[in-house]
Design an enzyme around this catalytic site. Structure first.
Site, mmCIF file in Angstrom:
data_model
loop_
_atom_site.group_PDB
_atom_site.id
_atom_site.type_symbol
_atom_site.label_atom_id
_atom_site.label_comp_id
_atom_site.label_asym_id
_atom_site.label_seq_id
_atom_site.Cartn_x
_atom_site.Cartn_y
_atom_site.Cartn_z
ATOM 1 N N LYS A 28 44.559 21.372 27.445
ATOM 2 C CA LYS A 28 45.732 20.941 26.678
ATOM 3 C C LYS A 28 46.956 21.094 27.577
ATOM 4 O O LYS A 28 47.550 22.167 27.619
ATOM 5 C CB LYS A 28 45.919 21.826 25.449
ATOM 6 C CG LYS A 28 44.953 21.616 24.320
ATOM 7 C CD LYS A 28 45.383 22.510 23.169
ATOM 8 C CE LYS A 28 44.397 22.510 22.049
ATOM 9 N NZ LYS A 28 44.761 23.504 21.016
ATOM 10 N N ARG A 72 31.310 25.517 15.324
ATOM 11 C CA ARG A 72 30.899 25.496 16.731
ATOM 12 C C ARG A 72 29.773 24.498 16.989
ATOM 13 O O ARG A 72 29.657 23.960 18.078
ATOM 14 C CB ARG A 72 30.422 26.890 17.183
ATOM 15 C CG ARG A 72 31.524 27.909 17.330
ATOM 16 C CD ARG A 72 31.031 29.093 18.149
ATOM 17 N NE ARG A 72 31.861 30.278 18.004
ATOM 18 C CZ ARG A 72 32.929 30.562 18.735
ATOM 19 N NH1 ARG A 72 33.329 29.725 19.661
ATOM 20 N NH2 ARG A 72 33.609 31.674 18.544
ATOM 21 N N ASP A 112 35.555 26.796 17.930
ATOM 22 C CA ASP A 112 35.518 27.248 16.537
ATOM 23 C C ASP A 112 36.896 27.319 15.898
ATOM 24 O O ASP A 112 37.929 27.311 16.580
ATOM 25 C CB ASP A 112 34.894 28.641 16.454
ATOM 26 C CG ASP A 112 35.864 29.727 16.929
ATOM 27 O OD1 ASP A 112 36.429 29.573 18.041
ATOM 28 O OD2 ASP A 112 36.081 30.698 16.195
ATOM 29 N N ASP A 115 43.840 26.396 27.403
ATOM 30 C CA ASP A 115 44.970 26.191 26.489
ATOM 31 C C ASP A 115 46.236 26.648 27.221
ATOM 32 O O ASP A 115 46.837 25.874 27.973
ATOM 33 C CB ASP A 115 44.649 27.002 25.226
ATOM 34 C CG ASP A 115 45.566 26.711 24.063
ATOM 35 O OD1 ASP A 115 46.704 26.280 24.292
ATOM 36 O OD2 ASP A 115 45.169 26.913 22.916
ATOM 37 N N GLU A 167 34.362 26.823 31.389
ATOM 38 C CA GLU A 167 35.139 27.056 30.164
ATOM 39 C C GLU A 167 34.982 25.867 29.216
ATOM 40 O O GLU A 167 34.759 24.745 29.665
ATOM 41 C CB GLU A 167 36.624 27.198 30.505
ATOM 42 C CG GLU A 167 37.125 28.616 30.674
ATOM 43 C CD GLU A 167 37.229 29.375 29.357
ATOM 44 O OE1 GLU A 167 36.560 29.010 28.375
ATOM 45 O OE2 GLU A 167 37.991 30.359 29.318
HETATM 46 C C1 PRP Z 1 39.201 30.171 23.978
HETATM 47 C C2 PRP Z 1 38.537 29.457 25.138
HETATM 48 C C3 PRP Z 1 39.128 30.100 26.337
HETATM 49 C C4 PRP Z 1 40.494 30.552 25.857
HETATM 50 C C5 PRP Z 1 41.527 29.622 26.385
HETATM 51 O O1 PRP Z 1 38.476 31.312 23.689
HETATM 52 O O2 PRP Z 1 37.146 29.573 25.104
HETATM 53 O O3 PRP Z 1 38.350 31.185 26.801
HETATM 54 O O4 PRP Z 1 40.487 30.492 24.420
HETATM 55 O O5 PRP Z 1 42.806 29.997 25.953
HETATM 56 P P1 PRP Z 1 44.007 30.242 26.951
HETATM 57 O O6 PRP Z 1 43.985 29.170 27.974
HETATM 58 O O7 PRP Z 1 45.211 30.176 26.044
HETATM 59 O O8 PRP Z 1 43.825 31.605 27.551
HETATM 60 P P2 PRP Z 1 38.641 32.076 22.302
HETATM 61 O O9 PRP Z 1 39.626 33.187 22.472
HETATM 62 O O10 PRP Z 1 38.925 31.097 21.213
HETATM 63 O O11 PRP Z 1 37.229 32.746 22.114
HETATM 64 P P3 PRP Z 1 35.805 32.082 21.862
HETATM 65 O O12 PRP Z 1 35.480 31.255 23.076
HETATM 66 O O13 PRP Z 1 34.912 33.253 21.709
HETATM 67 O O14 PRP Z 1 35.900 31.234 20.616
#
Ligand code: PRP
Length: 185
Positions: A141, A175, A169, A113, A109
């Site tokens: 985080k 990105r 992004d 978050d 990953e």
């Molecule tokens: C982001 C990141 C994780 C997810 C984490 O993806 O790549 O997959 O959010 O968030 P969480 O811990 O709150 O579930 P995003 O939805 O931004 O998609 P992307 O990677 O396509 O930009």
């Protein structure tokens, strides 16, 4: 027009560097060495990159690993965009191509978050009975965590700021920035 190696002024003005290119490179190298040592006896490790954000981290990490591995991708999206929906719900939109049963699997990953995405993926993949299943994220985080999910390899803990660059992004922008920046609102 900006010359090679520079970024347009209107982009860089909104950003402040949180983790520079050298620090990212050094940490990615350490993670690659640690992972390579841990899986030294494994015939073939399966790295599963979570699209889209992990693509740059995965590319750099995999090229610095010394253990044989194959690359797979998986993609999810969050449901919960309407108020009636569960804000933590996650939906699979692209699956890996090969069966992971009996394989050693490492999920890659860019950022953890709330933790919902990684928790969902670990549940999903563990039901397929891999020989082992671990997780690696470049960024976490801690202040945003809503679910407890194990992270086996961690690059950096950061405060609760919106970060972009190195795969991450904002509305599909930034990105390809080589460093990780806080986006000033
Ligand atoms: C982001 C990141 C994780 C997810 C984490 O993806 O790549 O997959 O959010 O968030 P969480 O811990 O709150 O579930 P995003 O939805 O931004 O998609 P992307 O990677 O396509 O930009």
């Amino acid at each position: 027009m900006a010359s090679a190696g520079e970024y347009p002024r209107h982009v860089s003005r909104a950003l402040s560097t949180l983790i520079d290119e050298d620090a990212i490179g050094a940490r990615v190298g350490e993670l690659a060495a640690e992972i390579s040592a841990d899986y030294a006896d494994v015939d073939e490790l399966v790295l599963i990159g979570v699209l889209k954000g992990s693509f740059i981290f995965l590319a750099d990490l995999s090229r610095r690993m010394t253990v044989p591995h194959r690359i797979e991708f998986i993609a999810v999206s969050s449901y919960g965009e309407r108020e009636s929906e569960d804000p933590g719900a996650v939906r699979l939109i692209l699956d890996v191509r090969h069966d992971i049963g009996g394989r050693h699997v490492l999920v890659i990953e860019d950022i953890v978050d709330t933790g919902h995405t990684l928790a969902y993926l670990m549940r999903l993949l563990s039901a397929r009975l891999p020989e082992s299943l671990k997780s690696c994220t470049l960024i976490r985080k801690p202040d945003r965590a809503e679910v407890d999910v194990a992270i086996d390899y961690l690059g950096f803990d950061i405060p609760d700021v919106w970060v972009v660059g190195y795969g991450l992004d904002y509305a599909e922008k930034y990105r390809t920035l080589p460093r990780i920046c806080a986006l000033e609102r």
